[in-house]
Motif scaffolding. Sequence first.
Motif, PDB file in Angstrom:
ATOM      1  N   ILE A  54     -50.221  32.105 -70.652  1.00 15.39           N
ATOM      2  CA  ILE A  54     -49.106  32.036 -69.603  1.00 15.39           C
ATOM      3  C   ILE A  54     -48.127  32.963 -70.168  1.00 15.39           C
ATOM      4  O   ILE A  54     -47.709  32.749 -71.274  1.00 15.39           O
ATOM      5  N   THR A  63     -38.822  30.944 -62.165  1.00 17.89           N
ATOM      6  CA  THR A  63     -39.142  30.337 -60.798  1.00 17.89           C
ATOM      7  C   THR A  63     -38.170  29.371 -60.270  1.00 17.89           C
ATOM      8  O   THR A  63     -36.787  29.400 -60.919  1.00 17.89           O
ATOM      9  N   LYS A  74     -39.555  28.490 -54.681  1.00 21.06           N
ATOM     10  CA  LYS A  74     -41.133  28.817 -55.372  1.00 21.06           C
ATOM     11  C   LYS A  74     -41.254  27.869 -56.533  1.00 21.06           C
ATOM     12  O   LYS A  74     -40.211  27.557 -57.116  1.00 21.06           O
ATOM     13  N   ILE A  99     -43.537  26.538 -59.876  1.00 16.23           N
ATOM     14  CA  ILE A  99     -44.687  26.621 -60.902  1.00 16.23           C
ATOM     15  C   ILE A  99     -45.022  25.015 -61.392  1.00 16.23           C
ATOM     16  O   ILE A  99     -43.894  24.311 -61.637  1.00 16.23           O
ATOM     17  N   PHE A 119     -51.538  24.307 -51.883  1.00 14.72           N
ATOM     18  CA  PHE A 119     -51.333  25.073 -53.075  1.00 14.72           C
ATOM     19  C   PHE A 119     -51.999  26.391 -52.686  1.00 14.72           C
ATOM     20  O   PHE A 119     -51.356  27.430 -52.929  1.00 14.72           O
ATOM     21  N   ASP A 120     -53.371  26.323 -52.517  1.00 15.03           N
ATOM     22  CA  ASP A 120     -54.110  27.351 -52.257  1.00 15.03           C
ATOM     23  C   ASP A 120     -53.689  28.185 -50.867  1.00 15.03           C
ATOM     24  O   ASP A 120     -53.777  29.581 -50.790  1.00 15.03           O
ATOM     25  N   ALA A 154     -50.189  30.336 -52.304  1.00 11.97           N
ATOM     26  CA  ALA A 154     -50.382  30.944 -53.314  1.00 11.97           C
ATOM     27  C   ALA A 154     -49.349  32.045 -53.939  1.00 11.97           C
ATOM     28  O   ALA A 154     -49.134  32.094 -55.077  1.00 11.97           O
ATOM     29  N   ASP A 155     -48.696  32.785 -52.938  1.00 11.67           N
ATOM     30  CA  ASP A 155     -47.737  33.738 -53.273  1.00 11.67           C
ATOM     31  C   ASP A 155     -46.777  33.082 -53.895  1.00 11.67           C
ATOM     32  O   ASP A 155     -45.834  33.687 -54.633  1.00 11.67           O
ATOM     33  N   ASP A 156     -46.337  31.817 -53.604  1.00 11.10           N
ATOM     34  CA  ASP A 156     -45.001  31.069 -53.895  1.00 11.10           C
ATOM     35  C   ASP A 156     -45.276  29.950 -54.993  1.00 11.10           C
ATOM     36  O   ASP A 156     -44.173  29.552 -55.418  1.00 11.10           O
ATOM     37  N   GLN A 161     -47.674  28.344 -58.317  1.00 14.09           N
ATOM     38  CA  GLN A 161     -48.759  28.525 -59.024  1.00 14.09           C
ATOM     39  C   GLN A 161     -48.858  27.174 -59.784  1.00 14.09           C
ATOM     40  O   GLN A 161     -48.087  26.375 -60.057  1.00 14.09           O
ATOM     41  N   TYR A 162     -50.030  26.835 -60.327  1.00 15.95           N
ATOM     42  CA  TYR A 162     -50.322  25.866 -61.253  1.00 15.95           C
ATOM     43  C   TYR A 162     -51.007  26.149 -62.498  1.00 15.95           C
ATOM     44  O   TYR A 162     -52.058  27.139 -62.245  1.00 15.95           O
ATOM     45  N   PHE A 163     -50.865  25.763 -63.608  1.00 13.57           N
ATOM     46  CA  PHE A 163     -51.546  26.018 -64.908  1.00 13.57           C
ATOM     47  C   PHE A 163     -52.001  24.700 -65.587  1.00 13.57           C
ATOM     48  O   PHE A 163     -51.377  23.760 -65.899  1.00 13.57           O
TER      49      PHE A 163
END
Length: 608
Positions: A106, A111, A135, A137, A291-292, A295-297, A299-301
């Motif tokens: 990453i 954000t 937005k 993360i 989330f899907d 997705a533009d705004d 994210q998940y990690f």
Amino acid sequence: MAGTYEATSGGYGGDVTVTVTVTDDRIVSIEADAADETPGIGDEAITTLIDRVIQGQTLNVDVVSGATGSSSGFLAALALALEAAGADVDALKEKEAETVEEVETIQSQTTDVIVIGGGGSGLAAAVSAHQNGAKVILVEKMPRLGGNTILSGAAYNAADPGRQESIEMTDLERETVETIIAEEQADELVQSWQATLAEEWEAYKASGATYLFDSPSLHKLQTYNGGDKTADPVLVDQLGDQAYEGIEWMESLGMEFNDYMFTVLGGLWTRAHQPSEPLGTGYINAFSNYFDENADDMQYFLNTKATDLIVEDGKVVGVIVESNGEKVELRASAVVIATGGFAANEEMREEFNENWPSLADIKTTNHTGATGDGIELGQQVNASLVGMSDIQLLPMGDPETGSLSGNIEQGVQDRIFVNSDGLRFVNEGERRDVMTKALFEQEDALMWTIVDQHSYPTGDTRNNFNETIDELVAAGRAYEADTLEELAELIGVDPANLVATVDEFNQAVDGTIEDPFGRTLFDNKIDIAPFYAAARKPTVHHTMGGLQINAAAQVLNEDGEVIEGLFAAGEVTGGIHGTNRLGGNALADIVVYGRIAGANAATSLTAE
């Protein structure tokens, strides 16, 4: 020998077939056919194990908590396939995992809102923050989303007259309401709940209604009393008022609940909502789909652990995370900690435990990631901790794994608990801590749950963990018999005792006698074959203590002041449940306070 090999072994729901491709010295790829494993649980566990085996080039991996059967079946099939390839399976089971260099790391970024934790509360906070203009993360240290939520029985408590109208109220339940109204309370806010409840109850009686009465006021009072009046009344007030709104919010995200409502273990009232999808998959799927779609705004990690909070001028402005062995800086205007509790951290449990015998050898229902990370993060910024000694055990753990799977009860009303002598020993509708303490006093701290055909009209009827009774019997995790005497022989208890015990219970159901343990929650007798039994033991389930928050889900420091930029939600927080959490309140807590934390974290952007 290089090539592709296949083998099959029994998993949790059925056979697991593994296809493995190897070179002369490496495991290259693994595929698994596990169609009968529980969606979102068993299949996710197998995916996790595939990653661990390939990355570490070893069979020395732990089974995934909450999916022991699926994990064991997969590992057994993989071992057979590797044995066919000529590999030294015993050596692979002893081999330490290799350190694998990951390609992608990453990048440092900024954000609006960072959420730490990808279980139910973290996902709720992330979705809520985005709905309020931020937005987002989200970082999760485990290789999958879901946390404890996806493993749970998923019962969600909320007063819901629309669904409760189909439930007939009993005289004993009427007495319960009147006792709660009359109970002495010291706190003014709690007294106001009683006053409201008294008005609601009088209106209900005047209407001539016979369906099950319920209201947010009753829910609040049972929550507060059930935690020995030690919870923060302001937080309980909010939980009760917004619990049903949380149901509606989840439905707006595409989640479905059955119309059927039930009393969950230790829930004290029939207000538990049952999702249409098995276990907690409905919650996680609804959040993941959101989330899907955004997705533009958002994210998940995964496999990304938050190690430090970034603080500037007294305000939390970001998080340092570890991604593939590298430290990465993520910045935001607000941070939400939603990492869950510490039930899977044996050292931490022992440090704070004041109310139980040693918990060192007690298994847990929790996933392996529930290790108290968020509490440690909060301590970096002098966060106040409340209720840390309040650790909840259940009497409902699987004797081998500690998980809740294999639990044959369908609700509180239609089952009893008996000890190794075939005798009841506790009010089975009591608080969770009361039942568990009584179980510790029984031989080997072991009990048997007894139900009949009322709970399982057919062999393919599923429990709250998506298991059919036929599957459990076939696996030796439950026992079935046409008579109570035969059932007693199967489980090794005195037949005469079991017959007499059930007869006495049935008389209490009829109202012929007063229940000797003071039980008030009844529905059907246990009188229609086949009869079923399953063994249960104590297990660590929930940690009620954690970071102190206010009604805005802001984290407070040890001086009672708001830590700017820091919010928290879910089991990482304390003060909502007191000494004992009612069954079915965890999912309500996750949704209600996840929404609040996310919304206020987002709103803080415009307040700057």
